[in-house]
Design a protein around this motif. Structure first.
Motif, PDB file in Angstrom:
ATOM      1  N   VAL A   1       5.304  -1.160 -11.031  1.00 35.72           N
ATOM      2  CA  VAL A   1       5.962  -0.699  -9.811  1.00 35.72           C
ATOM      3  C   VAL A   1       7.191   0.090 -10.241  1.00 35.72           C
ATOM      4  N   CYS A   2       7.213   1.375  -9.925  1.00 30.71           N
ATOM      5  CA  CYS A   2       8.320   2.206 -10.411  1.00 30.71           C
ATOM      6  C   CYS A   2       9.134   2.758  -9.255  1.00 30.71           C
ATOM      7  N   GLY A   3      10.441   2.699  -9.383  1.00 26.68           N
ATOM      8  CA  GLY A   3      11.324   3.343  -8.428  1.00 26.68           C
ATOM      9  C   GLY A   3      11.296   4.841  -8.632  1.00 26.68           C
TER      10      GLY A   3
ATOM     11  N   VAL B   1       8.827  -5.863  -2.808  1.00 27.09           N
ATOM     12  CA  VAL B   1       7.616  -5.901  -3.638  1.00 27.09           C
ATOM     13  C   VAL B   1       7.730  -6.994  -4.688  1.00 27.09           C
ATOM     14  N   ARG B   2       8.910  -7.125  -5.299  1.00 25.97           N
ATOM     15  CA  ARG B   2       9.099  -8.182  -6.285  1.00 25.97           C
ATOM     16  C   ARG B   2       8.975  -9.560  -5.635  1.00 25.97           C
TER      17      ARG B   2
ATOM     18  N   THR C   1      11.295  -0.787   3.534  1.00 29.28           N
ATOM     19  CA  THR C   1      10.836  -1.299   2.236  1.00 29.28           C
ATOM     20  C   THR C   1       9.858  -2.466   2.390  1.00 29.28           C
TER      21      THR C   1
ATOM     22  N   GLN D   1      12.822  -1.782  -4.206  1.00 30.78           N
ATOM     23  CA  GLN D   1      11.588  -2.467  -4.576  1.00 30.78           C
ATOM     24  C   GLN D   1      11.718  -3.992  -4.521  1.00 30.78           C
TER      25      GLN D   1
ATOM     26  N   THR E   1       6.308  -1.327   2.627  1.00 29.71           N
ATOM     27  CA  THR E   1       5.621  -0.931   1.395  1.00 29.71           C
ATOM     28  C   THR E   1       5.033  -2.158   0.699  1.00 29.71           C
ATOM     29  N   ALA E   2       5.742  -3.276   0.756  1.00 31.73           N
ATOM     30  CA  ALA E   2       5.212  -4.500   0.147  1.00 31.73           C
ATOM     31  C   ALA E   2       3.927  -4.938   0.847  1.00 31.73           C
TER      32      ALA E   2
ATOM     33  N   PRO F   1       6.435   2.807  -4.609  1.00 30.64           N
ATOM     34  CA  PRO F   1       6.793   2.526  -3.213  1.00 30.64           C
ATOM     35  C   PRO F   1       7.957   3.434  -2.790  1.00 30.64           C
TER      36      PRO F   1
ATOM     37  N   ALA G   1       8.160  -4.471 -12.744  1.00 32.34           N
ATOM     38  CA  ALA G   1       8.839  -3.805 -11.634  1.00 32.34           C
ATOM     39  C   ALA G   1      10.240  -3.384 -12.029  1.00 32.34           C
TER      40      ALA G   1
END
Length: 239
Positions: free
Chosen positions: A133-135, A69-70, A39, A66, A42-43, A175, A60
């Motif tokens: 940003v979507c799971g 990313v946050r 993960t 995620q 991806t960020a 991501p 997000a």
């Protein structure tokens, strides 16, 4: 369950098993937005996009996958809107503002931290969103995606589209682990949205077939779903 719902569930089942059996995520990822390995990568990939560097606001999902990313968004000085779990509040979003946080970005970006320090805001208080940003459970290279089946991401985006906060300028990213990127067609309905970029730990994949809902599709919402989500119940009462 409709034929499309059955087809989507078949894709989910296949991808969950592929991801876990392929060593891309722990076994407890089954039935969830997968907490895949890599993960943090991806960020890093996302942070390399020009759209990311220019973005001031990020919406997000609150899933563990995620989290990096946050955290990166807060460290990069971006305001983060994160959905309250199950949208179970009249103000369905947390606002995390890096200028006012008194705990670390790592703590604030977690569900527990956000619940403690973030301000809850209604749709009318949200600023225009630069990046969503979507799971996702599965995505394909055209940009079609599916989540775990609860429909909250679709509802959140639809609300923000109706409010003029998610527009043609907004970039939507997913991501995911590489094993979640499939070649199969993914069935889509009126309320589904596509992603502009798939972001894996190793690459960024541009997606050509942009698709956005026009807003909430009331015919796809059950009375139970509407009653359980205060912002929907209020809007239904006002209709």
């Amino acid at each position: 369950m409709t034929e499309i719902d059955q087809a989507k569930q078949a894709v989910r089942e296949r991808v969950w098993r592929r991801l876990i059996d392929g060593g891309g995520a722990p076994a407890d990822s089954y039935g969830k937005i997968p907490g895949f390995y890599g993960t943090e990568g991806t960020a890093e990939q996302l942070a390399g996009l020009g759209q990311w560097r220019r973005a001031a606001t990020v919406k997000a999902n609150p899933d563990w996958a995620q989290l990096p990313v946050r955290v990166r968004a807060l460290k990069d000085g971006k305001r983060v809107y994160m959905a309250v779990p199950r949208m179970a509040s009249p103000e369905p979003f947390y606002l995390l503002d890096p200028e006012t946080l008194d705990i670390s970005p790592e703590e604030a970006a977690e569900k527990k931290g956000a619940a403690q320090v973030a301000r809850r805001v209604g749709v009318e208080e949200v600023e225009p969103i630069d990046i969503v940003v979507c799971g996702s459970v599965a995505v394909n290279r055209s940009g079609a995606r599916i989540g775990k089946g609860a429909g909250y991401s679709d509802l959140e985006v639809a609300l923000l589209v109706e409010a003029g906060l998610v527009t043609e300028k907004t970039v939507i990213v997913a991501p995911v682990h590489q094993l979640q990127v499939i070649e199969d067609d993914i069935p889509e309905t009126e309320h589904d949205f596509s992603v502009d970029y798939i972001v894996t730990p190793d690459e960024v994949i541009p997606c050509p077939n942009r698709r956005r809902p026009r807003g909430l599709v009331w015919d796809d919402l059950t009375p139970e779903k509407i009653a359980a989500i205060p912002v929907l119940a209020r809007r239904r009462a006002a209709r």
